[in-house]
Design a protein around this motif. Sequence first.
Motif, PDB file in Angstrom:
ATOM      1  N   PHE A 146      37.330  32.864  40.551  1.00 45.66           N
ATOM      2  CA  PHE A 146      37.958  34.151  40.264  1.00 45.66           C
ATOM      3  C   PHE A 146      38.740  34.567  41.510  1.00 45.66           C
ATOM      4  N   ARG A 147      38.082  35.141  42.496  1.00 44.85           N
ATOM      5  CA  ARG A 147      38.705  35.315  43.813  1.00 44.85           C
ATOM      6  C   ARG A 147      38.091  34.386  44.859  1.00 44.85           C
ATOM      7  N   GLU A 209      35.958  48.735  44.318  1.00 46.96           N
ATOM      8  CA  GLU A 209      37.374  48.399  44.485  1.00 46.96           C
ATOM      9  C   GLU A 209      37.907  48.936  45.812  1.00 46.96           C
ATOM     10  N   ARG A 212      36.593  46.715  48.603  1.00 49.08           N
ATOM     11  CA  ARG A 212      37.269  45.408  48.581  1.00 49.08           C
ATOM     12  C   ARG A 212      38.675  45.492  49.183  1.00 49.08           C
ATOM     13  N   GLN A 220      34.656  39.195  44.137  1.00 48.05           N
ATOM     14  CA  GLN A 220      34.721  39.874  42.863  1.00 48.05           C
ATOM     15  C   GLN A 220      33.557  40.862  42.766  1.00 48.05           C
ATOM     16  N   CYS A 222      31.177  43.674  40.191  1.00 45.25           N
ATOM     17  CA  CYS A 222      30.681  43.873  38.836  1.00 45.25           C
ATOM     18  C   CYS A 222      29.656  45.002  38.843  1.00 45.25           C
ATOM     19  N   ASP A 241      36.449  43.680  37.222  1.00 46.07           N
ATOM     20  CA  ASP A 241      36.615  42.259  37.543  1.00 46.07           C
ATOM     21  C   ASP A 241      35.856  41.402  36.538  1.00 46.07           C
ATOM     22  N   ARG A 276      42.936  39.800  36.678  1.00 49.02           N
ATOM     23  CA  ARG A 276      42.643  40.281  38.034  1.00 49.02           C
ATOM     24  C   ARG A 276      42.202  39.157  38.982  1.00 49.02           C
ATOM     25  N   GLY A 277      41.886  37.996  38.443  1.00 47.69           N
ATOM     26  CA  GLY A 277      41.523  36.891  39.314  1.00 47.69           C
ATOM     27  C   GLY A 277      42.731  36.376  40.074  1.00 47.69           C
ATOM     28  N   ASN A 281      40.347  32.451  36.497  1.00 49.38           N
ATOM     29  CA  ASN A 281      40.061  33.556  35.584  1.00 49.38           C
ATOM     30  C   ASN A 281      38.754  33.351  34.829  1.00 49.38           C
ATOM     31  N   LEU A 283      35.476  34.846  34.229  1.00 50.38           N
ATOM     32  CA  LEU A 283      35.136  36.251  34.506  1.00 50.38           C
ATOM     33  C   LEU A 283      33.901  36.774  33.796  1.00 50.38           C
TER      34      LEU A 283
END
Length: 458
Positions: A146-147, A209, A212, A220, A222, A241, A276-277, A281, A283
Amino acid sequence: MYSATIGGHRYTFDTLATLMAKATPLRSGDVLAGLAAGSAQERVAAQYALADLPLRTFLSDAVVPYESDEVTRLIIDSHDAGAFATVAHLTVGGFRDWLLSDDATSDALAAIRPGVTPEMVAAVSKLCRLQDLLTIAAKCHVVTRFRTTIGLPGRLSVRLQPNHPSDDPAGIAASIMDGLLLGAGDAVIGINPASDSPERTHQLLCLLEEIRLKLELPAQSCVLSHVTTTLELIRRGSPVDLVFQSIGGTEATNRSFGIDLALLAEAHAAGQSLRRGTIGNNLMYFETGQGSALSAEAHHGVDQQTLEARAYAVARHFDPLLVNTVVGFIGPEYLFDGKQIIRAGLEDHFCGKLLGLPMGCDVCYTNHAEADQDDMDVLLTLLANAGVNFVMGVPGADDIMLGYQSTSFHDVLAVRELVGRRPAPEFEAWLERQGLLNPQRNIRPASLPGTMRKMLAG
């Protein structure tokens, strides 16, 4: 009907579900459900019968009826006969021998994944010693993105779990800073909210967010709210995310969670639409646990470990970033002591990896179980050697909101160094930029990084 003779006594097992349950190493949940073998001799007899069972049997004899269960339909309808061909001639015992052989390379194991069913991998796990579970799982590599990139060989990621009993932003932020300084958070920064309200979940998502972005953190986030809450927040434009949900191995179990496959598909599509990744992706984030079907009275007479493996079919369908067995969380009614928790954690990791899942484990226990932190040290170290994708990082190993014991930031730091595991590469590069790595590339927070100091001052 299935049978085997041990010590001159012939044991018979009327159904495949009965055979699987009687062959399962002892655990309190199967005893509670009235499914466990009545003696060690009966268990060995069931294991003998199971070892001689052709793998093809699992394609024609469902432990939960096809007509009445959408998880069974998913398993059967998505089965890949071509991928199965490599092992189609084997019995369960022969499958174990092949998995332990030099022929079962990482590439070979990846090739058969679409052709093996949860019941097949559950069955073979019942014949395995702990050493077998580690050896086979260590050959399975499942990489997701993802990230950060999770699951690469030689890496061990951490879910930073900064739960707070009142969802206090300052308390959560302090736990996050603590975890980041000790190298946690490359799997996900994931909060179990004390309240599942959309408003509270939105506030927590915005907090994550903000952290980050201010720290330029490749990670990421959650908030582990119900999938319907997450769907509503996606529609509102909240910074979502990962999409989280607890899942089980039968349709009825999932109904008890307020979900079905169609709802999960809707949530998966909604999450994908956000894009958003940055490097991938994947997720979806799923959590499971042996005993959930029994606690929901939705087990259909099937043992808890087989149903746990069936939950992985649900997870696999949605190409998740993370799957986490919360192994000792449900309590001693299902896994009585440290021995049973250790066995279950290794089984779950083994089955998930064979099925192609990015498996993690919450190495944990409740305070009324016959277990302690020594047991968790054993399981954490074994899982690290088995190639687990990620584990939990909880302040002091004590989750003050959920009220159970897990693994701490320091525990994971120690086991990473003990077995030579490093964080996800993108996250490791961030740690280096923050000055948190020493010349030996060990995580050593000598001082508070400037970005963190600036954020706290602001």
